[in-house]
Enzyme design. Structure first.
Site, mmCIF file in Angstrom:
data_model
loop_
_atom_site.group_PDB
_atom_site.id
_atom_site.type_symbol
_atom_site.label_atom_id
_atom_site.label_comp_id
_atom_site.label_asym_id
_atom_site.label_seq_id
_atom_site.Cartn_x
_atom_site.Cartn_y
_atom_site.Cartn_z
ATOM 1 C CE LYS A 157 -1.788 2.702 2.609
ATOM 2 N NZ LYS A 157 -1.498 4.062 1.719
ATOM 3 C CD GLU A 229 13.237 0.698 9.484
ATOM 4 O OE1 GLU A 229 13.734 1.493 9.803
ATOM 5 O OE2 GLU A 229 13.850 -0.394 9.552
ATOM 6 C CB CYS A 263 13.455 8.873 8.311
ATOM 7 S SG CYS A 263 14.377 7.842 7.092
ATOM 8 C CD GLU A 358 10.501 12.929 11.164
ATOM 9 O OE1 GLU A 358 9.112 12.515 11.459
ATOM 10 O OE2 GLU A 358 11.137 12.104 10.711
HETATM 11 P P1 NAD Z 1 2.461 8.527 7.672
HETATM 12 O O1 NAD Z 1 2.523 7.707 8.999
HETATM 13 O O2 NAD Z 1 1.517 9.774 7.608
HETATM 14 O O3 NAD Z 1 1.969 7.577 6.484
HETATM 15 C C1 NAD Z 1 2.823 6.338 6.256
HETATM 16 C C2 NAD Z 1 1.849 5.321 5.374
HETATM 17 O O4 NAD Z 1 0.799 4.975 6.547
HETATM 18 C C3 NAD Z 1 0.908 5.838 4.446
HETATM 19 O O5 NAD Z 1 1.039 5.105 3.356
HETATM 20 C C4 NAD Z 1 -0.536 6.215 4.919
HETATM 21 O O6 NAD Z 1 -1.407 5.698 3.990
HETATM 22 C C5 NAD Z 1 -0.521 4.671 5.951
HETATM 23 N N1 NAD Z 1 -1.257 5.016 7.062
HETATM 24 C C6 NAD Z 1 -1.935 5.932 7.526
HETATM 25 N N2 NAD Z 1 -2.831 5.607 8.713
HETATM 26 C C7 NAD Z 1 -2.886 4.224 8.667
HETATM 27 C C8 NAD Z 1 -3.421 3.388 9.543
HETATM 28 N N3 NAD Z 1 -4.106 3.625 10.536
HETATM 29 N N4 NAD Z 1 -3.117 2.081 9.105
HETATM 30 C C9 NAD Z 1 -2.285 1.739 8.404
HETATM 31 N N5 NAD Z 1 -1.760 2.482 7.433
HETATM 32 C C10 NAD Z 1 -1.959 3.703 7.562
HETATM 33 O O7 NAD Z 1 3.802 8.981 7.229
HETATM 34 P P2 NAD Z 1 4.400 10.158 5.890
HETATM 35 O O8 NAD Z 1 3.896 11.344 6.210
HETATM 36 O O9 NAD Z 1 3.895 9.234 4.617
HETATM 37 O O10 NAD Z 1 5.922 9.610 6.034
HETATM 38 C C11 NAD Z 1 6.854 10.482 6.736
HETATM 39 C C12 NAD Z 1 7.139 9.728 8.032
HETATM 40 O O11 NAD Z 1 7.779 8.751 7.810
HETATM 41 C C13 NAD Z 1 8.179 10.658 8.749
HETATM 42 O O12 NAD Z 1 7.847 10.607 10.068
HETATM 43 C C14 NAD Z 1 9.269 10.152 8.355
HETATM 44 O O13 NAD Z 1 10.269 10.193 9.388
HETATM 45 C C15 NAD Z 1 8.891 8.519 8.496
HETATM 46 N N6 NAD Z 1 10.013 7.872 7.590
HETATM 47 C C16 NAD Z 1 10.933 6.996 8.226
HETATM 48 C C17 NAD Z 1 11.707 6.149 7.561
HETATM 49 C C18 NAD Z 1 12.772 5.117 8.365
HETATM 50 O O14 NAD Z 1 12.959 4.280 7.436
HETATM 51 N N7 NAD Z 1 12.629 5.266 9.599
HETATM 52 C C19 NAD Z 1 11.880 6.410 6.482
HETATM 53 C C20 NAD Z 1 11.137 7.427 5.740
HETATM 54 C C21 NAD Z 1 10.291 8.243 6.189
#
Ligand code: NAD
Length: 494
Positions: A157, A229, A263, A358
Site C-alpha cells: 500500500k 521504520e 527520516c 521532527e
Molecule cells: P504517515 O505515517 O502519515 O503515513 C505512512 C503510511 O501509513 C501511508 O501509506 C499512509 O497511508 C499509511 N497509514 C495512515 N494511517 C494508517 C493506519 N491507520 N493504518 C495503516 N496505515 C496507515 O507517514 P508519511 O507522512 O507518509 O511519511 C513521513 C514519515 O515517515 C516521517 O515521520 C519520516 O521520518 C518517516 N520515515 C521513516 C523512515 C525510516 O526508515 N525510519 C523512512 C522514511 C520516512
C-alpha cells in the site's frame, strides 16, 4: 479517487481509484495463492527473478525518475541516486547473498551430544508493505524486494500522497511470469488499516510514529508481527577539531537534500563553542548557494506534502517566539506549489519544538555546546534514535562518541549515507522503530526461524523417559556438579 498532485506546481495531474477492505482482502488472497509456489522455489530462482525486475527498472529508469519527481517535487539527480540506484543496489545485494543467509544453520547440541540441531529460515507467507511519500520508490521497494528474496508474496500500500509511484511499481511486476506475487492496493489510512487487519503474516511499515502506533495497536488484535521504520530527529555533533570545510558542506547537504524530508536528515546541530561562529557563518554562506528550482538540474526542488510545510512553519514560529534567530530563509517561496526557503537558525534550545520534534523540512537549527559531554547529553535528550553523526579529525575519539549515542545508526564525518551500505542493518532505537531493513538481519525479518532437533543415535529410550530411574535425581546432581562446577571442590561435590 486519489488525486495525483504535482507539488512543484500544485496542479492535479492524474487520479487512481481507491481500494476498499474487500479489494484488500482479494489482493491478499491472490498473493497468498502465489506465495505457495514462490516459497517452493529456491533462493537462486528468486534471485534470477529479482534481477529481471532490476533490468526492467533500468530499462524504464527515465520514466520512473520522471514519475517520482512529478509526485514529490525532488530533483532528477536526487531521484536517480536515492531511489533508482538505491533499489538496484538492494536487489543486487540480496540476489547475491540471500541464498547464504537463508541456508540451514547447524547449532551445537550442548549436553545432548546424541542429537543434531539446526535452524531453518522459512518465509512467513504474505507481507503487507505500507510506505510513506518522502522516498516513494525506495521505501516501498526495499521491504518489498527483501520480502520476495526471503520467499514471500507482498501486498503493497503506497502513500496516498504519491500514488503514481505505486502505479509504476505495479507496472514493474505485472505481466511477468509471477503476475500475482506483488499486489498493489491504493488508498489512505483506511486502506492501510484494512491491510494490517487482513490476516497478512507480517506488516513492514515505514512512516510517522503517530501512524506506527496505530499500526502496532491494530496488529495486536491478530498478533501480526510488525517491522516499524519511524521518524527521527537526527543530531550532528561538530567537535572542536572537525574539518570545517567538510562539516559545513555535510551539515547543509544533510539538512537540505530532498528538502529536508528524509527520516535521517540532519535535524539539529551541536557545534563546539571554539568553532561555532565560523561554522555558522560558513553554513549561512553555503545555504545561500543552494540552487532551489524546478529546472531539473538544481540542488533541491519543492517540498512534497502541503501539511508538512505547515509543520515547518509551526516549528519556526514556536522557536522565534521563544528567542531563536533566523539567519536565512524562514518563509514559503512565493509561487504555486509547496516551496519553502532553505532556513538556518541559532539561539535555539530544547524548550523549542524545532529541537525535539521532527520538522521534516529544509531547516537547520544550530546550538552551541561547551564540551563533548554536553553535546552527547543533548543529542541523547530525544524520544528518537534513528541516525546521528559525529564530525572530528580524530576518528578514534569520534568512534568513542558514536558508541555513546542512543541511535540505531551513526556516521562519522558523514551523514545519512549509512543507509546506502546495504550490508549495514538499518533501523531505529527508542521511538524511531522496531526491527531492521538491510543486511542479513533485514532479510531474516521476513522469515520464521524454525528450530529442528533430530536424534542421531536411536536407542530404545532416553534416560529420563518413563519409568524414571530411581537414581536419576542423585546422578543428575553429580553430573551437574561435574559439568558446571567452577572448581574441583564444586565438581566433586566436596
Ligand atoms: P504517515 O505515517 O502519515 O503515513 C505512512 C503510511 O501509513 C501511508 O501509506 C499512509 O497511508 C499509511 N497509514 C495512515 N494511517 C494508517 C493506519 N491507520 N493504518 C495503516 N496505515 C496507515 O507517514 P508519511 O507522512 O507518509 O511519511 C513521513 C514519515 O515517515 C516521517 O515521520 C519520516 O521520518 C518517516 N520515515 C521513516 C523512515 C525510516 O526508515 N525510519 C523512512 C522514511 C520516512
Amino acid at each position: 479517487m486519489l488525486e495525483c498532485v504535482d507539488p512543484r506546481t500544485g496542479r492535479v495531474v492524474g487520479a487512481v481509484p481507491v481500494d476498499g477492505p474487500e479489494d484488500v482482502a482479494r489482493a491478499v488472497a491472490r498473493a497468498r495463492e502465489a506465495s505457495v509456489a514462490w516459497a517452493a522455489t529456491g533462493p537462486k530462482e528468486r534471485a534470477a527473478h529479482l534481477v529481471r525486475i532490476r533490468d526492467r527498472i533500468l530499462d524504464e529508469a527515465e520514466a520512473i525518475v520522471a514519475t517520482i519527481c512529478a509526485a514529490t517535487g525532488k530533483q532528477p539527480a536526487e531521484a536517480v541516486t536515492t531511489e533508482v540506484t538505491a533499489v538496484c543496489e538492494t536487489i543486487g545485494y540480496y540476489a547475491d547473498h540471500a541464498a547464504r543467509w537463508l541456508r540451514d544453520q547447524p547449532v551445537h547440541p550442548g549436553t545432548m551430544v546424541h542429537k543434531r540441531a539446526w535452524k531453518r529460515y522459512e518465509p512467513v507467507g504474505v507481507v503487507g508493505v505500507i510506505s510513506p511519500w518522502n522516498y516513494p520508490f525506495t521505501l516501498a521497494m526495499t521491504p518489498l524486494v527483501t520480502a520476495l528474496a526471503a520467499g514471500n508474496a507482498v501486498v503493497l500500500k503506497p502513500s496516498e500522497v504519491t500514488p503514481a509511484v505505486g502505479e509504476s511499481i505495479r507496472g514493474l511486476f505485472s505481466g511477468d511470469e509471477w503476475p500475482e506475487l506483488v499486489q498493489v492496493v491504493q488508498g489512505g489510512g483506511p486502506t492501510g488499516e484494512a491491510l494490517v487487519r487482513s490476516g497478512v503474516d507480517k506488516i513492514a511499515f515505514t512512516g510517522s510514529g503517530r501512524t506506527g502506533r496505530r499500526v502496532m495497536a491494530a496488529a495486536a488484535d491478530t498478533l501480526t508481527p510488525v517491522l516499524l521504520e519511524l521518524g527521527g530527529k537526527d543530531p550532528m555533533i561538530v567537535c572542536a577539531d572537525a574539518d570545517l570545510d567538510r562539516a559545513v558542506r555535510g551539515a547543509v547537504w544533510g539538512s537540505m537534500q530532498n528538502s529536508g524530508q528524509t527520516c535521517m536528515s540532519v535535524e539539529r546541530v551541536y557545534v563546539d563553542e571554539s568553532v561555532a561562529d565560523e561554522f555558522v557563518r560558513r553554513v549561512v554562506d553555503e545555504v545561500g548557494r543552494i540552487r532551489q528550482d524546478d529546472t531539473g538540474t538544481g540542488d533541491i526542488g519543492s517540498m512534497t506534502f502541503g501539511p508538512q510545510v505547515d509543520t515547518v512553519e509551526r516549528h519556526l514560529a514556536d522557536a522565534v517566539a521563544k528567542g531563536a534567530r533566523v539567519l536565512t530563509g524562514g518563509r514559503r517561496v512565493d509561487r504555486p506549489g509547496t516551496w519553502f526557503e532553505p532556513t538556518v537558525l541559532v539561539d535555539v534550545d530544547h524548550g523549542m519544538e524545532i529541537m525535539v520534534e521532527e520538522t521534516f523540512g529544509p531547516v537547520l537549527p544550530i546550538m552551541v555546546t561547551r564540551s563533548v559531554d554536553e553535546a552527547v547529553d543533548l543529542a541523547n535528550d530525544s524520544r528518537y534514535g534513528l541516525n546521528s553523526s559525529v564530525w572530528s579529525a580524530d576518528e578514534a575519539a569520534a568512534t568513542r562518541i558514536a558508541e555513546r549515542l542512543e541511535s540505531g545508526n551513526v556516521c562519522i564525518n558523514d551523514c545519512i549515507v549509512s543507509y546506502a551500505v546495504t550490508g549495514l542493518p538499518f533501523g531505529g532505537v527508542k521511538e524511531s522503530g522496531l526491527g531492521r531493513v538491510h543486511g542479513p538481519e533485514g532479510l531474516r525479518e521476513f522469515t520464521n526461524v524454525k528450530s529442528i532437533l533430530a536424534t542421531r543415535w536411536r536407542t530404545p529410550r532416553e534416560p529420563w523417559w518413563f519409568p524414571v530411574p530411581e537414581r536419576l535425581a542423585d546422578l543428575g546432581i553429580r553430573a551437574a556438579r561435574l559439568r558446571y562446577g567452577s572448581t574441583w571442590r564444586h565438581r566433586l561435590g566436596r
